[in-house]
Design a protein around this motif. Sequence first.
Motif: not given
Length: 201
Positions: A12-23, A95-99, A101-102
């Motif tokens: 739900s957050t923009p693609a790419g690296s960042g401080a935080l991500a929301i799935v 890596f965390i985002q993709q893992r 989602l996998e």
Amino acid sequence: MTTDSPTICALSTPAGSGALAIVRVSGPVAVTLCDRFFQPRSGVSLTERRSHTATFGRLVRDGELLDEAVATVFRAPHSFTGEDTVELSCHGSTFIQQRLLEWLIDAGARAAAPGEFTRRAFLNGRMDLSQAEAVADLIASTSAGMHRVAMSQMRGGFSDELATLRAQLLEFASLVELELDFGSTFIKQRLLEWHHGRRSA
């Protein structure tokens, strides 16, 4: 949506690296599915959590520690989509985002199509079509004016105007039908009043 609709997931957050991500995970088994990987520090599982509550814990599968995260639970129908929803806030490593989602897809979720969360919100009656379109406008807004218009539309401003116009048109149509059927002086007077009222509005 019906209870056999697939559970979907997406970043739900923009693609790419960042401080935080929301799935975001939404659908009939969103909570139980996330419960497989999320180990809350409190020991209270996500399936036992009340709606609109957040809890800190770890994302773990088969002994692999992926990250520490915050899971926020939204129970149907009081969520953005109108379905059970979990938002997993983790560190913004790609890596965390993709893992993550996998893991979710391996467990039975499906990758959401573009705009699918908003489409489900519309289908579940959480917003009308005008408000659904305003979500995209709000995300794309680049100025205070664009933001103000999108916010007004998303909060139902445009829909309210349409509802008022529809009521006025129905009133006019009923007056015209009465005039055609009875042709009374009173109805003619009401038609004139309606016309003058609209011109001065």
